[in-house]
Design a protein around this motif. Structure first.
Motif, short mmCIF file in Angstrom:
data_model
loop_
_atom_site.label_atom_id
_atom_site.label_comp_id
_atom_site.label_asym_id
_atom_site.label_seq_id
_atom_site.Cartn_x
_atom_site.Cartn_y
_atom_site.Cartn_z
N PRO A 1 5.83 4.70 -48.41
CA PRO A 1 5.98 3.23 -47.70
C PRO A 1 5.20 2.10 -48.41
O PRO A 1 4.27 2.43 -48.96
N ALA A 2 5.67 1.14 -48.18
CA ALA A 2 4.97 -0.28 -48.85
C ALA A 2 3.73 -0.32 -48.14
O ALA A 2 3.64 -0.04 -47.05
N TRP A 3 2.72 -0.47 -48.96
CA TRP A 3 1.35 -0.83 -48.34
C TRP A 3 1.32 -2.17 -47.30
O TRP A 3 2.07 -3.23 -47.88
N SER A 4 0.58 -2.16 -46.22
CA SER A 4 0.58 -3.29 -45.32
C SER A 4 -0.93 -3.32 -44.83
O SER A 4 -1.76 -2.49 -44.93
N LEU A 5 -1.24 -4.50 -44.27
CA LEU A 5 -2.56 -4.74 -43.70
C LEU A 5 -3.01 -3.60 -42.76
O LEU A 5 -4.09 -3.23 -42.29
N GLU A 6 -1.87 -3.12 -42.00
CA GLU A 6 -2.11 -2.11 -40.87
C GLU A 6 -2.76 -0.75 -41.48
O GLU A 6 -3.25 0.05 -40.78
N MET A 7 -2.75 -0.55 -42.83
CA MET A 7 -3.11 0.71 -43.23
C MET A 7 -4.53 0.79 -43.63
O MET A 7 -5.25 1.56 -43.91
N ILE A 8 -5.31 -0.76 -43.40
CA ILE A 8 -6.71 -0.57 -43.74
C ILE A 8 -7.58 0.11 -42.60
O ILE A 8 -7.29 -0.53 -41.32
N THR A 9 -8.50 0.86 -42.85
CA THR A 9 -9.29 1.43 -41.86
C THR A 9 -10.29 0.52 -41.11
O THR A 9 -10.29 -0.86 -41.82
N GLU A 10 -10.73 0.72 -40.20
CA GLU A 10 -11.65 -0.32 -39.40
C GLU A 10 -12.88 -0.41 -40.34
O GLU A 10 -13.52 -1.51 -40.34
N ASP A 11 -13.61 0.69 -41.14
CA ASP A 11 -14.39 0.23 -41.99
C ASP A 11 -14.01 -0.71 -43.15
O ASP A 11 -14.70 -1.65 -43.57
#
Length: 124
Positions: A102-112
């Motif tokens: 899947p295309a990368w999106s901001l939702e994939m960023i961890t909390e860290d």
């Protein structure tokens, strides 16, 4: 005069390898990959959510399914080089399998990762 045999003389003096060949886990590779920093954003590729998966075969060769924030990123060579450095000694070889779905999106960023981005001025 004959010498008597002591019990310690019956023990073989060779020892097995003190460091058994331990296979690294996906978690080991992901932890090491936290040393690979996206050159544009200054955050590691794991916390950015760019690493989609890790496969390690019986020969300790790793294949990392990974994406970029943009398919036109000019810094793939730098990321590949830093990946090799980060995984040196952990696996025998490392190959990045660049994937776009899947295309990368901001939702994939961890909390860290979000904390790291906020600390350098991004609003995420």
């Amino acid at each position: 005069m004959s010498e008597s045999v002591r019990p310690s003389d019956l023990v073989e003096d060779t020892f097995p390898d003190a460091t058994p060949n331990v296979r690294p886990t996906e978690e080991d590779v992901l932890e090491a990959m936290k040393d690979v920093v996206d050159p544009e954003l200054g955050v590691n590729v794991v916390d950015l959510g760019l690493v989609y998966g890790v496969t390690i075969d019986v020969g300790n060769d790793a294949v990392i399914d990974m994406t970029l924030t943009s398919p036109t990123c000019p810094l793939t060579d730098q990321i590949e080089y830093n990946t090799q450095l980060a995984l040196e000694g952990l696996v025998n070889s490392a190959t990045i399998n660049w994937v776009w779905l899947p295309a990368w999106s901001l939702e994939m960023i961890t909390e860290d990762g979000r904390e790291q981005l906020r600390s350098i001025g991004y609003n995420v």
